[in-house]
Scaffold this motif. Sequence first.
Motif, short mmCIF file in Angstrom:
data_model
loop_
_atom_site.label_atom_id
_atom_site.label_comp_id
_atom_site.label_asym_id
_atom_site.label_seq_id
_atom_site.Cartn_x
_atom_site.Cartn_y
_atom_site.Cartn_z
N SER A 1 19.42 3.76 1.74
CA SER A 1 19.56 5.34 1.82
C SER A 1 19.50 5.85 3.16
N ALA A 2 19.94 7.03 3.40
CA ALA A 2 20.04 7.55 4.82
C ALA A 2 18.57 7.53 5.29
N ASN A 3 17.50 7.73 4.61
CA ASN A 3 16.27 7.91 5.22
C ASN A 3 15.63 6.59 5.39
N ARG A 4 16.17 5.52 4.85
CA ARG A 4 15.67 4.13 5.20
C ARG A 4 16.41 3.54 6.30
N LYS A 5 17.57 4.07 6.59
CA LYS A 5 18.38 3.14 7.82
C LYS A 5 17.60 3.05 8.85
N GLY A 6 17.73 1.72 9.51
CA GLY A 6 16.89 1.19 10.48
C GLY A 6 15.33 1.43 10.46
N LYS A 7 15.06 1.37 8.96
CA LYS A 7 13.58 0.92 8.88
C LYS A 7 13.29 0.24 8.09
N VAL A 8 12.17 -0.44 8.16
CA VAL A 8 11.41 -1.35 7.18
C VAL A 8 10.10 -0.87 6.87
N GLN A 9 9.94 -0.96 5.28
CA GLN A 9 8.58 -0.37 4.77
C GLN A 9 7.72 -1.51 4.39
N LEU A 10 6.34 -1.49 4.77
CA LEU A 10 5.38 -2.56 4.41
C LEU A 10 4.54 -1.91 3.55
N VAL A 11 4.44 -2.60 2.19
CA VAL A 11 3.33 -2.15 1.39
C VAL A 11 2.49 -3.04 1.04
N ASN A 12 0.94 -2.69 1.34
CA ASN A 12 0.08 -3.76 1.07
C ASN A 12 -0.72 -3.75 -0.15
N ALA A 13 -0.03 -4.42 -1.17
CA ALA A 13 -0.77 -4.31 -2.52
C ALA A 13 -1.65 -5.49 -2.85
N VAL A 14 -2.28 -6.12 -1.73
CA VAL A 14 -3.10 -7.21 -1.99
C VAL A 14 -4.42 -6.97 -2.95
N ASP A 15 -5.04 -5.46 -2.94
CA ASP A 15 -6.01 -5.19 -3.83
C ASP A 15 -5.36 -4.55 -5.07
N PHE A 16 -4.14 -4.78 -5.42
CA PHE A 16 -3.66 -3.97 -6.66
C PHE A 16 -3.70 -5.20 -7.86
N SER A 17 -4.84 -5.42 -8.21
CA SER A 17 -4.83 -6.43 -9.32
C SER A 17 -6.26 -6.28 -10.13
N ARG A 18 -6.33 -7.04 -11.33
CA ARG A 18 -7.65 -7.26 -11.85
C ARG A 18 -7.77 -8.57 -12.31
N LYS A 19 -9.14 -8.91 -12.31
CA LYS A 19 -9.59 -10.23 -12.92
C LYS A 19 -9.23 -10.38 -14.36
N MET A 20 -8.69 -11.66 -14.61
CA MET A 20 -8.50 -12.00 -15.91
C MET A 20 -9.65 -12.45 -16.61
N LYS A 21 -9.76 -12.25 -17.95
CA LYS A 21 -11.22 -12.53 -18.57
C LYS A 21 -11.14 -14.24 -18.58
N LYS A 22 -9.93 -14.77 -18.85
CA LYS A 22 -10.00 -16.34 -18.73
C LYS A 22 -9.06 -16.71 -17.51
N SER A 23 -9.25 -17.51 -16.63
CA SER A 23 -8.23 -17.98 -15.73
C SER A 23 -7.49 -18.89 -16.46
N LEU A 24 -6.28 -19.19 -16.04
CA LEU A 24 -5.31 -20.03 -16.47
C LEU A 24 -4.82 -20.73 -15.24
N GLY A 25 -5.46 -22.02 -15.05
CA GLY A 25 -5.29 -22.65 -13.85
C GLY A 25 -5.84 -22.13 -12.56
N SER A 26 -4.70 -21.89 -11.81
CA SER A 26 -5.19 -21.08 -10.58
C SER A 26 -4.97 -19.61 -10.65
N LYS A 27 -4.58 -19.13 -11.67
CA LYS A 27 -4.16 -17.87 -12.01
C LYS A 27 -5.36 -16.90 -12.46
N ARG A 28 -6.32 -16.21 -11.47
CA ARG A 28 -7.33 -15.75 -11.89
C ARG A 28 -7.12 -14.32 -12.00
N ASN A 29 -5.92 -13.75 -11.46
CA ASN A 29 -5.63 -12.39 -11.28
C ASN A 29 -4.51 -12.11 -12.04
#
Length: 669
Positions: free
Chosen positions: A405-433
């Motif tokens: 889109s015109a407003n994004r031309k020549g631009k790169v957006q970085l989104v830091n979503a590393v904290d956007f998760s929740r702990k699972m009640k029970k882990s599945l292998g390495s999947k804890r979040n």
Amino acid sequence: MINFQDKVSFIWSIAEVLRGPYKPEDYGKVILPLAVLRRFDCVLESTKEEVLENFEKFKAMNEDAREPILNRIAKQNFHNTSKYNFANLLTDADNIADNLRDYINGFSKTARDIMDHFDFDRQIDKMDQNDLLYLTIKRFSELDLHPEVVTNVEMGYIFEELIRRFSEHAEAGDHYTPREVVRLMVSLLFLHDDDILTKHGITQTLYDCAAGTGGMGSVAQEYLHELNPTADLEFFAQEINGESYAICKADILIKGADAKNIRLGNTLSNDQFKGEKFDYLITNPPYGVDWKSYEKPIKAEHEELGYNGRFGPGTPRTSDGQLLFLLHLISKMKPVTPENPQGSRLAIIMNGSPLFTGDAGSGESEIRRYVLENDLVEGIVAMPNDLFYNTGIATYIWILTNNKSANRKGKVQLVNAVDFSRKMKKSLGSKRNEISQEQIDEIVRMYGDFKESEYVKIFDNEDFGYHKITVERPLRLNFVISEERIQRIQEEKAFQNLATSKKKGESGLAEIEAGKSQQDKIIETLRSMTSEQVYKNRDEFTKILKEAVKQADLTVAAPLLKAVLNALSEKDETADICMKNKTEAEPDVDLRDTENVPLKEDISKYFEREVLPHVPDAWIDESKTKVGYEIPFTQQFYKFTALRSSEEIMFEIKELEVGIAEQLKKVFG
């Protein structure tokens, strides 16, 4: 979705029957093909008798001609002409292995191809030999997978959950993608495309080049139908693993879609969709997987076809092929034309390596350079850790498009979503979040708003580029003719080579003797010049040395003279600069350094400000300057945490000492 977990639990209980002859990691070799077979059985049950009757009528026809007729009667894209099904297989326990093979061979071509890629025939023998075949078929016959009981969507969930459980022992790079991660990718993929989300009856294509069991395609179709029930998203996929390919194809077949769109083979070395383009592209390629065993066709395509092939910008190191999958997907994007103004959008999930691995000029850097200079990267989202079943590694979703889109031309957006998760009640292998739907919505909102915040940064494409300059400093040497330095001459290769010969016999021995004699004369001449005088100008000393050699009637070739000078020299910051010619100084390779200068910055100004104040005699070797690109994602969101003061730490230590002393008093009275 009530049926989903119940059915999975029931099937998992059947797997326990195999304990002993089968290891837990091998249960899938039996359970997955039988789950597919039982689903086929249930789907075809209502039309089975009618298909058998018509099969007798058209038996004389060629199979290719007969297949569409019987498919129409079966009301599916496949059929079965065997008299057997799961119910009557159990009536002849003594011949169940042969009858099961007859049943499988009765399927039409596409369904047979699926069973062939499970390599199930071997498992029939193994189960039969261990008296497990009858019991396993009996348990599966109790499993109700009829379409009115288990929908196609639920069946997809069942396949995915079984695959996940059976792949918990797989290598970290060969992981299963959790549904919430795929849902986030799909949400970002469709974010800006109003047509597919709102236009009545629209048909678009989606391609996955490392499809696994086809979960990404299923989630994308499911998501689209929630927003636009009239839209059709035709799924195309390629998969290298025969078993995963079989499940993916079975899922497509059961859903009534065209199973020919699912193809087997190595995407990188054997593209099954040559020349084809797609509206949307999505994949989760294997991380850090070595591609050396099939590098030849890939490197040949890069060298011979260049940008007319898939790998024009370059190839990464053979220890990790993630960026090859990215280039492959880019080659499948539809160009923006008046007939197709929307172009294509691409979502790929990779680990951190493609962001920064590889110096300027390397394959990785050149690929990053290509996607950024061509304005293809729309955004990158950093994901929380511990989302995958087999690896806790950090991952990033890259969104690319050839129609920003015109407003994004020549631009790169970085989104830091590393904290956007929740702990699972029970882990599945390495999947804890896990990522909740609310968190998915928030990440998508931040991405769509395109505004800087605590979690969002926006950059120009060239912000990630740099010039790698080579900084040279002059070579400065002093020269002394001392016994210690004369001894070093004997370690020089050119000096040692005087007493060697490639000739054989007497002529060779004579040449060696002549060489030894010359060595002795050189040493003798130099010893006659021994003094404590230090020469700080190479040209001046070279003249003195050449004159001495001439007086001694010695012939010294240029390589030998260079070796002698090298042995008699030492680095000396106070010495004169050694010159290559009248105008150019010779660089000191040991003092050579490099600097990364941001593309937006003037190289000469940077050099004057950052380098010359520290090393005034330095210069830039412009012939070695390279352009590089890297995306230091973590660095952009780094938050400085002040260190605790020494007084605070000391106070805490004293408090601990008091506490320890009190505890010791109690122990020792």
